[in-house]
Scaffold this motif. Structure first.
Motif, PDB file in Angstrom:
ATOM      1  N   UNK A  68     -37.930 -45.335 -26.989  1.00 44.90           N
ATOM      2  CA  UNK A  68     -38.489 -46.181 -25.932  1.00 44.90           C
ATOM      3  C   UNK A  68     -38.045 -45.686 -24.563  1.00 44.90           C
ATOM      4  N   UNK A  69     -36.767 -45.330 -24.413  1.00 47.97           N
ATOM      5  CA  UNK A  69     -36.290 -44.801 -23.131  1.00 47.97           C
ATOM      6  C   UNK A  69     -37.015 -43.507 -22.792  1.00 47.97           C
ATOM      7  N   UNK A  70     -37.186 -42.658 -23.772  1.00 48.79           N
ATOM      8  CA  UNK A  70     -37.833 -41.368 -23.506  1.00 48.79           C
ATOM      9  C   UNK A  70     -39.286 -41.550 -23.077  1.00 48.79           C
TER      10      UNK A  70
ATOM     11  N   UNK B 138     -40.860 -40.297 -19.531  1.00 48.50           N
ATOM     12  CA  UNK B 138     -41.982 -39.365 -19.449  1.00 48.50           C
ATOM     13  C   UNK B 138     -43.128 -39.924 -18.622  1.00 48.50           C
ATOM     14  N   UNK B 139     -43.298 -41.248 -18.618  1.00 52.14           N
ATOM     15  CA  UNK B 139     -44.384 -41.876 -17.865  1.00 52.14           C
ATOM     16  C   UNK B 139     -43.966 -42.252 -16.442  1.00 52.14           C
ATOM     17  N   UNK B 140     -42.802 -41.782 -16.016  1.00 54.48           N
ATOM     18  CA  UNK B 140     -42.287 -42.084 -14.676  1.00 54.48           C
ATOM     19  C   UNK B 140     -42.106 -43.579 -14.450  1.00 54.48           C
ATOM     20  N   UNK B 141     -41.867 -44.316 -15.522  1.00 54.91           N
ATOM     21  CA  UNK B 141     -41.593 -45.742 -15.417  1.00 54.91           C
ATOM     22  C   UNK B 141     -40.097 -46.022 -15.430  1.00 54.91           C
ATOM     23  N   UNK B 142     -39.324 -44.968 -15.553  1.00 56.49           N
ATOM     24  CA  UNK B 142     -37.874 -45.099 -15.574  1.00 56.49           C
ATOM     25  C   UNK B 142     -37.295 -43.960 -14.745  1.00 56.49           C
ATOM     26  N   UNK B 143     -36.462 -44.302 -13.787  1.00 53.89           N
ATOM     27  CA  UNK B 143     -35.848 -43.282 -12.935  1.00 53.89           C
ATOM     28  C   UNK B 143     -34.889 -42.433 -13.754  1.00 53.89           C
ATOM     29  N   UNK B 144     -34.812 -41.137 -13.446  1.00 52.52           N
ATOM     30  CA  UNK B 144     -33.870 -40.287 -14.189  1.00 52.52           C
ATOM     31  C   UNK B 144     -32.446 -40.824 -14.146  1.00 52.52           C
ATOM     32  N   UNK B 145     -32.046 -41.400 -12.994  1.00 47.41           N
ATOM     33  CA  UNK B 145     -30.690 -41.937 -12.902  1.00 47.41           C
ATOM     34  C   UNK B 145     -30.478 -43.077 -13.892  1.00 47.41           C
ATOM     35  N   UNK B 146     -31.536 -43.901 -14.107  1.00 47.70           N
ATOM     36  CA  UNK B 146     -31.423 -45.004 -15.053  1.00 47.70           C
ATOM     37  C   UNK B 146     -31.329 -44.477 -16.483  1.00 47.70           C
ATOM     38  N   UNK B 147     -32.098 -43.401 -16.776  1.00 50.64           N
ATOM     39  CA  UNK B 147     -32.017 -42.800 -18.108  1.00 50.64           C
ATOM     40  C   UNK B 147     -30.620 -42.254 -18.362  1.00 50.64           C
TER      41      UNK B 147
END
Length: 815
Positions: A661-663, A667-676
């Motif tokens: 789910x995180x990935x 990939x859809x730019x719905x999660x900032x890289x910093x948050x990942x």
């Protein structure tokens, strides 16, 4: 003839001896599908000139014999009998150009002589077959040319160990040969039909078979020895009755062409009453018969409906070559190899011919056979390699010859409709496998696609869809090969309708009712769209909607959704109305959204892996579904992303699903890289069990999702994984190692190598491949926006858009 009369199918003087009143009876015992036997039969018939020719085969096919003279009839062909009430129960009697039975029938037609089949009727043979299906010992028993018998010429490698199983092996052993096929070639196939008495080989073969039938232990039915099959006795009794009737009717004489194994039984006197008693009370079933095309490749198979002839192409050559067969064969081989860009000259042919002749002399053979020519080809033309030799075996020794049947041959209505469609679409059945590329924007290709999909619905697997090299929905690729058994499948499918369209529609409606799960019905709906069956689609959709409304299993719903969404794409190309399908897919997606978080709780490892696949499939389906296809439904994409966020944050959800789910959000730019990075850091903290952390990593970077490149280009994620992995306790490392190995082994070899190099540099010198201060040659310390902007005009042109006004200095208007 009274019940006390006896049949003496020829006198005591042998096959050519004087018969009883009614004319001379000549018994021509043959090897099925033997070119030497075929030439000998033709020579014997020319010499004897009988008034009628009787051939081993089903009497129901007598009405089909005249079609053998049709100019459109091209062997190999086969007589097909199928049960009317159960079309799938069938039998074949294959005939090649070099089959003695085919030669006998053709001789009779050319000389205006009646011809008849005298074997046991197919109505009994198929009834026997039904009984055999319940007997394990006869699981592979097929009627027709192989029903209840193994004649001389059957493949020795598959024969039973007794005399009845392989008479050739017994004869060859008696002659001091260990290879039955080679012995038969030497004494029969290489014999010129003009050598001596035309009936001499049949006399010798009958004597040998008489001796073989007398071997074995114990007495069978009717006083026969134990080597004789019980069903042979019944078949031979029926043949004797038919011979008697023909002798009474034709004073000019009777010629009987049958398997050499049966000749002694036809010669043996027997009362009419005894023969009638044997054939009385046999099981029956209603049958229909027709001619169907056959192939050399099918003749070469020993099981199923094959005839067990190892080299039909070679036999056809021996039969057709009037003189110098070895030289002509080697010339064919040279032509094939030259077509495959191998260097083969006339000198190679000459040398191979000499070598084949020398090998025949050394081996004590009258002429070079297939073994000698094959050895010569390998040594001279193939440089000792078996690779090109395999091509020679496949293309020439066996071959891809497909017979033809005239249009006037009887056929079920479905077969006639299929033939008409094949001609209209210029889609000819061929025995060789080939790929067919279809452009669905073209009317002919669209029609071909419809036909192939409809046949697949009917269980006629002429074509198999394969992955297309094009990603567009207007392209399809099929792998085609026509097998003779497909004629049976067509006859069997005839119960569904008289045309391909009506039969496919009826079959689809029935399959929808009997489908066991929701995924099966959605797959059926997809196939109905591909086959363009509007009359079937409506009831299938109705059943699908009812099943979907009652099914509460999120896994079933998730399996059904992708097929529905894929089906929506066909509307653009095929012009199908998919409005109802879009509404159903959107409703199904909403139900998945509601039930998925709860369904992901408390799963074991296997169930979690399966659920991860469902999440991937739903994600892809939602992306394809699109908001435009679901008016009034709102933004399905945003609701799905909310579901993914819920899955990524719940501790009760397995690590594999949370990581995936995180990935997907990343990939859809719905999660900032910093948050990942933060979420990964939490998961890989010491407080998380190592097995759960490893599962999260697999969900995040595994499954062929390109996770290796993600780690390669983000040193923060790689550093977290590296630090966690080095800190896993020794006692837990063994438990998580298989999971990690499976995850990282799916990466591309180049990615694995690069990751190893980065990890090897250590945390201090590693850095990001694309990040600042990487120290890697070829990468700047920061992003060069001016160089990046320079490619925008070219990208606009590739997308078909006009370049911006300020781009004209970079890309000309005419570029």
């Amino acid at each position: 003839m009274t019940g006390t009369d006896r049949t003496g199918s020829g006198g005591s003087g042998g096959p050519g001896g004087a018969g009883e009143p009614g004319g001379r009876t000549i018994l021509l015992g043959v090897r099925h599908h033997g070119p030497g036997s075929a030439r000998a039969v033709r020579a014997a018939l020319d010499a004897v000139r009988p008034g009628i020719v009787l051939v081993e085969g089903p009497p129901e096919a007598d009405a089909l014999i005249p079609l053998a003279a049709d100019e459109d009839m091209r062997p190999p062909v086969a007589l097909l009998a199928h049960a009317v009430d159960e079309p799938g129960r069938s039998a074949f009697w294959p005939l090649a150009e070099f089959s003695p039975e085919w030669v006998a029938v053709r001789w009779a037609l050319e000389h205006d002589v009646p011809a008849r089949f005298i074997d046991l009727p197919a109505t009994h043979t198929l009834a026997w077959q039904a009984a055999d299906d319940h007997d394990k010992d006869h699981a592979d028993g097929q009627a027709g040319d192989r029903a209840g018998r193994r004649e001389p010429g059957d493949r020795p490698g598959t024969a039973a160990p007794d005399v009845r199983g392989d008479p050739l092996a017994a004869l060859a052993a008696a002659a001091g040969h260990d290879d039955p096929e080679r012995w038969w070639e030497d004494v029969i196939e290489h014999r010129s039909p003009g050598e001596g008495d035309a009936l001499a080989p049949f006399t010798a073969l009958e004597e040998a078979m008489t001796a073989l039938r007398e071997t074995g232990e114990g007495e069978g039915e009717g006083g026969e020895r134990g080597a004789v099959d019980a069903r042979d006795l019944v078949r031979e009794a029926h043949m004797r009755l038919q011979v008697r009737a023909a002798r009474r009717e034709f004073a000019q004489g009777v010629a009987v062409v049958c398997g050499a194994w049966h000749v002694p039984a036809l010669r043996r006197p027997a009362t009419v009453a005894a023969d009638r008693a044997l054939v009385k009370g046999l099981p029956r079933t209603k049958v229909e018969m027709t001619w169907v095309p056959w192939t050399h490749r099918r003749l070469s198979r020993a099981g199923g409906y094959g005839a067990g002839i190892e080299s039909p192409g070679w036999y056809a050559h021996l039969f057709a070559a009037a003189d110098r067969p070895v030289e002509r064969w080697l010339t064919k081989v040279a032509g094939l190899l030259r077509d495959e860009d191998r260097i083969v000259s006339p000198a190679h042919v000459i040398e191979a011919t000499r070598l084949a002749g020398t090998l025949a002399v050394l081996r004590g053979r009258p002429l070079p056979g297939l073994g000698e020519t094959t050895d010569a080809v390998r040594a001279v033309m193939c440089d000792g390699s078996d690779v090109p030799l395999a091509l020679v075996h496949d293309r020439l020794v066996v071959g891809d010859v497909l017979g033809e049947v005239p249009p006037g041959a009887p056929a079920v209505p479905l077969q006639r409709d299929l033939t008409r469609i094949q001609r209209r679409l210029r889609l000819k059945p061929e025995p060789a496998q080939r790929e067919l590329e279809l452009d669905l924007r073209k009317e002919t290709d669209a029609g071909r696609s419809r036909l192939l999909h409809r046949l697949r619905l009917l269980g006629v697997g002429w074509g198999e869809p394969v992955a297309s090299r094009s990603t567009g929905t207007f392209r399809e690729t099929w792998r085609l090969r026509w097998e003779p058994e497909l004629s049976v499948r067509v006859a069997e499918a005839g119960v569904w309708g008289t045309t391909v369209l009506s039969a496919a529609t009826a079959r689809a409606e029935t399959d929808a009712v009997t489908a066991r799960d929701l995924a099966g019905i959605t797959a059926l709906a997809e196939r109905c769209l591909l086959a363009e069956l509007p009359d079937a689609l409506a009831p299938v959709m109705r059943i699908l909607a009812d099943r979907a409304a009652l099914d509460t299993d999120v896994g079933h719903l998730a399996q059904a959704l992708p097929a529905l969404v894929r089906s929506l794409r066909y509307g653009d190309v095929r012009g199908t109305d998919t409005g109802a399908l879009a509404e159903l897919a959107a409703g199904l997606a909403e139900r998945v959204f509601v039930g998925l978080p709860a369904a992901c709780a408390a799963l074991d490892a296997d169930a979690a892996e399966e659920m991860r696949g469902h999440v991937d499939a739903v994600h892809t389906a939602v992306g394809l579904l699109g908001d435009a296809l679901t008016p009034g439904r709102g933004d399905l994409g945003s609701r799905w992303r909310a579901v993914l966020r819920t899955l990524s944050a719940r501790d009760t959800v397995p690590g594999t699903v949370r990581g995936r789910a995180v990935r997907l959000l990343l990939d859809d730019d719905e999660l900032a890289p910093e948050e990942a990075v933060r979420l990964m850091g939490l998961v890989l903290s010491p407080g998380t069990p190592p097995a759960d952390a490893a599962a999260w990593i697999e969900g995040f970077v595994g499954g062929g999702s390109g996770g290796g490149m993600l780690l390669l280009h983000d040193d923060r994620l790689l550093g977290l994984v590296d630090a966690w992995l080095t800190g896993v306790p020794a006692d837990a490392f063994t438990d998580v190692l298989p999971l990690l190995r499976r995850t990282f082994s799916a990466f591309e070899p180049g990615v694995r190598r690069s990751l190893g190099e980065l990890v090897g540099r250590g945390p201090e010198a590693r850095g990001s491949v694309t990040g600042a201060g990487s120290g890697i040659p070829g990468f700047a310390t920061g992003l060069d926006t001016e160089r990046a902007d320079a490619v925008l005009p070219v990208v606009r042109l590739l997308l078909g858009r006009d370049p911006a006004p300020d781009d004209n200095d970079l890309v000309g208007a005419d570029t």
